[in-house]
Design a protein around this motif. Structure first.
Motif, PDB file in Angstrom:
ATOM      1  N   UNK A  24      50.443  53.935  31.908  1.00 38.57           N
ATOM      2  CA  UNK A  24      49.665  53.048  31.043  1.00 38.57           C
ATOM      3  C   UNK A  24      50.437  52.867  29.742  1.00 38.57           C
ATOM      4  N   UNK A  25      50.539  51.642  29.264  1.00 36.79           N
ATOM      5  CA  UNK A  25      51.317  51.387  28.047  1.00 36.79           C
ATOM      6  C   UNK A  25      50.556  51.757  26.778  1.00 36.79           C
ATOM      7  N   UNK A  26      49.268  52.033  26.886  1.00 35.29           N
ATOM      8  CA  UNK A  26      48.454  52.415  25.730  1.00 35.29           C
ATOM      9  C   UNK A  26      48.538  53.931  25.530  1.00 35.29           C
ATOM     10  N   UNK A  27      49.193  54.356  24.442  1.00 32.34           N
ATOM     11  CA  UNK A  27      49.394  55.781  24.200  1.00 32.34           C
ATOM     12  C   UNK A  27      48.079  56.546  24.121  1.00 32.34           C
ATOM     13  N   UNK A  28      47.098  55.964  23.465  1.00 30.33           N
ATOM     14  CA  UNK A  28      45.808  56.651  23.316  1.00 30.33           C
ATOM     15  C   UNK A  28      45.150  56.863  24.676  1.00 30.33           C
ATOM     16  N   UNK A  29      45.205  55.847  25.530  1.00 30.41           N
ATOM     17  CA  UNK A  29      44.631  55.964  26.869  1.00 30.41           C
ATOM     18  C   UNK A  29      45.360  57.053  27.653  1.00 30.41           C
ATOM     19  N   UNK A  30      46.689  57.066  27.550  1.00 27.75           N
ATOM     20  CA  UNK A  30      47.463  58.090  28.263  1.00 27.75           C
ATOM     21  C   UNK A  30      47.059  59.494  27.822  1.00 27.75           C
ATOM     22  N   UNK A  31      46.929  59.665  26.532  1.00 31.10           N
ATOM     23  CA  UNK A  31      46.599  60.991  26.023  1.00 31.10           C
ATOM     24  C   UNK A  31      45.189  61.420  26.425  1.00 31.10           C
ATOM     25  N   UNK A  67      47.681  53.491  37.950  1.00 35.26           N
ATOM     26  CA  UNK A  67      48.501  52.454  37.327  1.00 35.26           C
ATOM     27  C   UNK A  67      47.654  51.451  36.568  1.00 35.26           C
ATOM     28  N   UNK A  68      48.050  51.180  35.324  1.00 42.97           N
ATOM     29  CA  UNK A  68      47.442  50.094  34.565  1.00 42.97           C
ATOM     30  C   UNK A  68      48.044  48.784  35.052  1.00 42.97           C
ATOM     31  N   UNK A  69      47.222  47.764  35.256  1.00 44.34           N
ATOM     32  CA  UNK A  69      47.718  46.475  35.733  1.00 44.34           C
ATOM     33  C   UNK A  69      48.507  45.752  34.649  1.00 44.34           C
ATOM     34  N   UNK A  70      47.939  45.672  33.438  1.00 46.35           N
ATOM     35  CA  UNK A  70      48.535  44.897  32.363  1.00 46.35           C
ATOM     36  C   UNK A  70      49.505  45.759  31.556  1.00 46.35           C
ATOM     37  N   UNK A  92      45.694  54.116  42.572  1.00 45.56           N
ATOM     38  CA  UNK A  92      44.472  53.646  41.931  1.00 45.56           C
ATOM     39  C   UNK A  92      44.875  52.743  40.773  1.00 45.56           C
ATOM     40  N   UNK A  93      44.415  51.478  40.801  1.00 35.94           N
ATOM     41  CA  UNK A  93      44.751  50.514  39.758  1.00 35.94           C
ATOM     42  C   UNK A  93      43.677  50.507  38.679  1.00 35.94           C
ATOM     43  N   UNK A  94      44.116  50.477  37.414  1.00 37.27           N
ATOM     44  CA  UNK A  94      43.211  50.359  36.273  1.00 37.27           C
ATOM     45  C   UNK A  94      43.448  49.007  35.608  1.00 37.27           C
ATOM     46  N   UNK A  95      42.387  48.305  35.258  1.00 44.15           N
ATOM     47  CA  UNK A  95      42.568  47.006  34.619  1.00 44.15           C
ATOM     48  C   UNK A  95      41.378  46.656  33.748  1.00 44.15           C
ATOM     49  N   UNK A  96      41.658  45.863  32.724  1.00 41.27           N
ATOM     50  CA  UNK A  96      40.590  45.344  31.872  1.00 41.27           C
ATOM     51  C   UNK A  96      40.150  43.973  32.358  1.00 41.27           C
ATOM     52  N   UNK A 114      40.528  50.379  42.938  1.00 34.56           N
ATOM     53  CA  UNK A 114      40.666  49.489  41.792  1.00 34.56           C
ATOM     54  C   UNK A 114      39.507  49.770  40.854  1.00 34.56           C
ATOM     55  N   UNK A 115      39.808  50.181  39.620  1.00 32.69           N
ATOM     56  CA  UNK A 115      38.762  50.570  38.677  1.00 32.69           C
ATOM     57  C   UNK A 115      38.896  49.747  37.396  1.00 32.69           C
ATOM     58  N   UNK A 116      37.900  48.881  37.085  1.00 30.74           N
ATOM     59  CA  UNK A 116      37.993  48.052  35.872  1.00 30.74           C
ATOM     60  C   UNK A 116      37.648  48.854  34.618  1.00 30.74           C
ATOM     61  N   UNK A 117      38.354  48.529  33.533  1.00 24.38           N
ATOM     62  CA  UNK A 117      38.060  49.125  32.229  1.00 24.38           C
ATOM     63  C   UNK A 117      36.964  48.311  31.545  1.00 24.38           C
ATOM     64  N   UNK A 118      36.106  48.959  30.740  1.00 21.49           N
ATOM     65  CA  UNK A 118      36.017  50.412  30.543  1.00 21.49           C
ATOM     66  C   UNK A 118      35.321  51.068  31.719  1.00 21.49           C
ATOM     67  N   UNK A 119      35.595  52.348  31.928  1.00 21.13           N
ATOM     68  CA  UNK A 119      34.987  53.049  33.052  1.00 21.13           C
ATOM     69  C   UNK A 119      34.530  54.433  32.598  1.00 21.13           C
ATOM     70  N   UNK A 120      33.649  54.994  33.392  1.00 19.32           N
ATOM     71  CA  UNK A 120      33.160  56.348  33.159  1.00 19.32           C
ATOM     72  C   UNK A 120      34.206  57.326  33.704  1.00 19.32           C
TER      73      UNK A 120
END
Length: 242
Positions: A24-31, A67-70, A92-96, A114-120
């Motif tokens: 995921x390119x978002x550092x906060x999400x990765x952490x 994997x984040x899609x975007x 498992x794909x993650x996407x907004x 495939x799991x859309x953001x935001x998710x639990x």
């Protein structure tokens, strides 16, 4: 160290704990996800993009990819497509994105869920456990240069995902390639419909019959009375190999 502090120290994860590659390119999400997955008993390796993920893949064998899609540059879809050329590791794909066509694209490429953001976060854990369990239930073939199965005039190379009819290539979709790979890996054994559908829910299970019918039109002399791709009532399907 106080007794209270000692209780907060997480025990070191065992070597057999599932190892996840999180891209995921978002550092906060990765952490955040890395910490949460670790707390739930997963070993986690994180990457900010597809290029970094490839470097990680040279060093480790993963039990699943998240994997984040975007992502800038090579998208999650592109990276998943390249992974599927050589590996059946659960994805498992993650996407907004909210476009349902994106979900279909991911499943056609060969993603397992495939799991859309935001998710639990707890849903992420459930879905990860599901795809890892389903992957383990399908016997893995040993990939080699000669790893192929034959049925009638057809041969299918598991390592390359190539279908041929008497040495002539047959054009198949990524989804058909995934289905054939799972069927071929069992060497004539039964594969449950749920396994073929991945973790796409009831909608994905309903589309399996459509995808099987399309595949039959490419390999069966009489698709209405299949000779190779058999329906196993109450279970799923099997490929009758020579």
């Amino acid at each position: 160290m106080s007794a209270e502090s000692a209780l907060k120290v997480r025990p070191e994860l065992p070597d057999h704990a599932p190892h996840i590659l999180l891209v995921d390119d978002d550092r906060r999400v990765r952490e955040l996800l890395s910490r949460f997955l670790s707390e739930q008993g997963f070993r986690v390796t994180a990457a900010a993009n597809a290029a970094e993920a490839r470097l990680r893949g040279q060093c480790f064998v993963f039990d699943a990819l998240v994997l984040d899609v975007m992502m800038p540059g090579e998208s999650g879809f592109d990276y998943a497509r390249s992974v599927r050329k050589t590996s059946r590791v659960p994805i498992l794909m993650l996407t907004a994105r909210s476009n349902p066509n994106d979900r279909v694209t991911g499943l056609e490429i060969g993603a397992d869920d495939y799991l859309p953001k935001p998710f639990e976060p707890r849903e992420l854990i459930l879905r990860l456990n599901n795809i890892i369990r389903r992957h383990a239930a399908v016997p893995e073939a040993r990939f080699s240069g000669e790893d192929a199965v034959s049925f009638g005039p057809f041969s299918f190379r598991i390592d390359r995902g190539e279908l041929r009819r008497e040495n002539e290539p047959v054009k198949i979709t990524e989804r058909e390639r995934e289905i054939l790979t799972m069927l071929a890996q069992t060497r004539g054994g039964n594969v449950e419909r749920e396994t073929l559908a991945g973790n796409g829910g009831l909608a994905a299970e309903r589309t399996i019959d459509v995808q099987i019918n399309r595949l039959r039109r490419k390999i069966e002399p009489d698709p209405a009375n299949p000779s190779f791709l058999h329906t196993v009532r109450g279970v799923g399907y099997r490929l009758a190999i020579d």
